[in-house]
Design a protein around this motif. Structure first.
Motif, short mmCIF file in Angstrom:
data_model
loop_
_atom_site.label_atom_id
_atom_site.label_comp_id
_atom_site.label_asym_id
_atom_site.label_seq_id
_atom_site.Cartn_x
_atom_site.Cartn_y
_atom_site.Cartn_z
N GLY A 282 28.40 43.52 91.47
CA GLY A 282 29.17 44.77 91.41
C GLY A 282 30.65 44.55 91.71
N LEU A 283 30.94 43.66 92.67
CA LEU A 283 32.34 43.35 92.97
C LEU A 283 33.04 42.73 91.77
CD1 LEU A 283 32.22 41.88 96.60
CD2 LEU A 283 33.26 44.03 95.88
N PHE A 284 32.36 41.81 91.08
CA PHE A 284 32.93 41.24 89.87
C PHE A 284 33.15 42.32 88.82
CE2 PHE A 284 31.37 37.07 91.43
CZ PHE A 284 32.50 36.32 91.19
N SER A 285 32.19 43.24 88.71
CA SER A 285 32.29 44.31 87.72
C SER A 285 33.49 45.21 87.97
CB SER A 285 31.00 45.15 87.71
OG SER A 285 29.89 44.38 87.28
N ILE A 286 33.69 45.61 89.23
CA ILE A 286 34.82 46.51 89.49
C ILE A 286 36.15 45.77 89.42
CG2 ILE A 286 33.38 48.04 90.88
CD1 ILE A 286 34.84 47.05 93.36
N THR A 287 36.13 44.46 89.64
CA THR A 287 37.35 43.67 89.46
C THR A 287 37.74 43.63 87.99
OG1 THR A 287 36.82 42.29 91.39
CG2 THR A 287 38.42 41.41 89.81
N VAL A 288 36.77 43.38 87.13
CA VAL A 288 37.02 43.40 85.68
C VAL A 288 37.48 44.78 85.25
CG1 VAL A 288 35.90 43.25 83.42
CG2 VAL A 288 35.41 41.53 85.17
N PHE A 289 36.81 45.79 85.75
CA PHE A 289 37.16 47.18 85.41
C PHE A 289 38.60 47.51 85.79
CE2 PHE A 289 37.38 51.57 87.15
CZ PHE A 289 37.29 52.27 85.95
N ASN A 290 38.95 47.20 87.02
CA ASN A 290 40.29 47.53 87.49
C ASN A 290 41.37 46.73 86.77
OD1 ASN A 290 42.54 47.03 90.00
ND2 ASN A 290 41.86 49.12 89.62
N ALA A 291 41.08 45.46 86.50
CA ALA A 291 42.06 44.61 85.83
C ALA A 291 42.32 45.03 84.39
CB ALA A 291 41.60 43.16 85.88
N CYS A 292 41.32 45.65 83.77
CA CYS A 292 41.41 45.97 82.33
C CYS A 292 41.61 47.45 82.06
CB CYS A 292 40.16 45.49 81.62
SG CYS A 292 39.90 43.70 81.75
N SER A 293 41.76 48.27 83.10
CA SER A 293 41.84 49.72 82.90
C SER A 293 43.18 50.19 82.35
CB SER A 293 41.55 50.44 84.22
OG SER A 293 42.48 50.05 85.22
N TYR A 294 44.14 49.26 82.19
CA TYR A 294 45.44 49.64 81.64
C TYR A 294 45.70 48.99 80.28
CZ TYR A 294 46.03 51.13 86.45
OH TYR A 294 45.85 51.73 87.67
N LEU A 295 44.67 48.42 79.70
CA LEU A 295 44.81 47.80 78.38
C LEU A 295 44.82 48.85 77.29
CD1 LEU A 295 42.28 44.83 78.74
CD2 LEU A 295 44.77 44.74 79.00
N GLN A 296 45.14 48.44 76.09
CA GLN A 296 45.01 49.33 74.94
C GLN A 296 43.54 49.65 74.71
OE1 GLN A 296 46.96 47.53 71.60
NE2 GLN A 296 49.00 47.68 72.50
N PRO A 297 43.23 50.84 74.18
CA PRO A 297 41.83 51.26 74.05
C PRO A 297 40.92 50.24 73.38
CG PRO A 297 43.29 53.09 73.56
CD PRO A 297 44.16 51.90 73.75
N ARG A 298 41.40 49.60 72.31
CA ARG A 298 40.51 48.66 71.60
C ARG A 298 40.16 47.45 72.47
NH1 ARG A 298 45.49 47.91 69.06
NH2 ARG A 298 46.33 45.77 69.10
N TRP A 299 41.10 47.04 73.34
CA TRP A 299 40.82 45.92 74.22
C TRP A 299 39.92 46.34 75.38
CZ3 TRP A 299 41.36 41.56 72.10
CH2 TRP A 299 42.39 41.31 71.21
N GLU A 300 40.07 47.58 75.83
CA GLU A 300 39.15 48.10 76.84
C GLU A 300 37.72 48.08 76.32
OE1 GLU A 300 42.07 51.22 79.25
OE2 GLU A 300 40.41 51.97 78.03
N VAL A 301 37.55 48.53 75.08
CA VAL A 301 36.22 48.54 74.47
C VAL A 301 35.69 47.12 74.33
CG1 VAL A 301 34.94 49.07 72.36
CG2 VAL A 301 36.55 50.74 73.29
#
Length: 323
Positions: A282-301
């Motif tokens: 879960g820690l890895f998951s929220i790290t990935v989530f937080n690091a990528c939450s400001y990307l362009q929509p297609r990269w978030e997907v």
């Protein structure tokens, strides 16, 4: 941070802990116990219903927020009503078991309330329908995954932190309050369980986390798929286990010990180690989530799909090794 927060946030933790202590004594007095059995992952009779402490703490938090921010009073009260419905039917089930269909109908009503808020905020009926289906599913997923000490509570803490990191301004308090309410309960349930959450807590946590996801979907630009990343451990384990039970013709709503975390315990792993491994993932998951939450929509997907597929592959690999 305003001075009131320095008082209010520790108070959330203290209230949740005090209410859990009260809930345990109530369960002992009423003889509300989860008994061990072949469909359980614990070996001794344990009081249940402690999740009512988390629920009451969250309801108090929603009430305070409704007073502090009058402009948000209606959505806060609607959310509180939905939370109360899910917790109420769970509390009833903890005292006197109910048919699964009856519980599901109440879950649908509560999810409809949340979906209505999403529709009002976005005007998008498809997003509202997604919120309805997702909320109903997550209520039951959290219930299914609440089978060993600390796992459901610790994952809810991670979810609260994850969404607090991306929600703007005071909205971040929603995630912080959820995490603190769960943290107040956790010492009573992990590493040694002196009380279980019961259906009153597990279903309500699923609803609370779903409410955070819906809030993030309307208050941020983060894509829906990326919003699922902090919940990947539970979504993948519950989803694939449910699918396998359906495909094999089993009654998927019945209690069982076929989730990956339950199989690990059956093979001799301790509750502490399994919950710890899920927490690390879960820690890895929220790290990935937080690091990528400001990307362009297609990269978030793209990131979300990659992470969920990777989690699915890991689940299949581990499941194969535990047959």
């Amino acid at each position: 941070m305003p001075a009131a927060w320095w008082i209010g946030l520790p108070a959330v933790l203290a209230v949740a802990a005090a209410l859990t202590w009260c809930a345990r004594h109530y369960a002992l007095r009423r003889k509300l116990f989860d008994q061990p059995g072949e469909r359980r992952s614990h070996a001794v009779a344990t009081p249940r219903g402690g999740g009512i402490a988390i629920v009451v703490t969250l309801l108090l938090g929603l009430g305070v927020a409704a007073i502090a921010w009058p402009g948000a009073r209606v959505p806060l009260l609607v959310t509180a009503l939905g939370l109360g419905l899910v917790a109420g039917i769970g509390w009833w089930d903890d005292h006197r078991p109910l048919p699964a269909v009856r519980r599901l109908m109440v879950h649908l009503v509560a999810a409809t309330l949340l979906a209505g808020l999403v529709l009002q905020a976005t005007g998008n009926p498809w997003q509202a329908l997604l919120a309805l289906l997702f909320t109903t599913s997550l209520i039951n997923i959290w219930n299914f995954m609440d089978g060993i000490n600390g796992i459901a509570t610790s994952q809810a803490i991670l979810a609260g932190v994850a969404f607090a990191l991306v929600l703007p301004g005071p909205l971040a308090l929603a995630g912080i309050v959820l995490a603190l309410a769960c943290l107040g309960f956790l010492p009573f349930n992990f590493p040694r369980a002196r009380i279980f959450m019961g259906d009153v807590g597990s279903g309500a946590l699923g609803y609370a986390v779903a409410a955070l996801v819906c809030l993030a979907s309307v208050a941020t630009d983060v894509s829906w798929l990326l919003l699922l990343v902090p919940l990947a451990a539970f979504l993948v384990d519950a989803g694939f286990t449910l699918l396998s039970r359906m495909l094999s013709g089993q009654r998927w709503m019945e209690p069982h010990t076929q989730h990956l975390y339950q199989r690990a315990v059956k093979r001799g792993a301790t509750h502490t180690s399994v919950t710890g491994l899920y927490f690390v993932f879960g820690l890895f998951s929220i790290t990935v989530f937080n690091a990528c939450s400001y990307l362009q929509p297609r990269w978030e997907v793209a990131v979300a799909v990659t992470w969920l597929l990777s989690a699915s592959g890991l689940w299949l690999l581990l499941r194969k090794g535990m047959r």
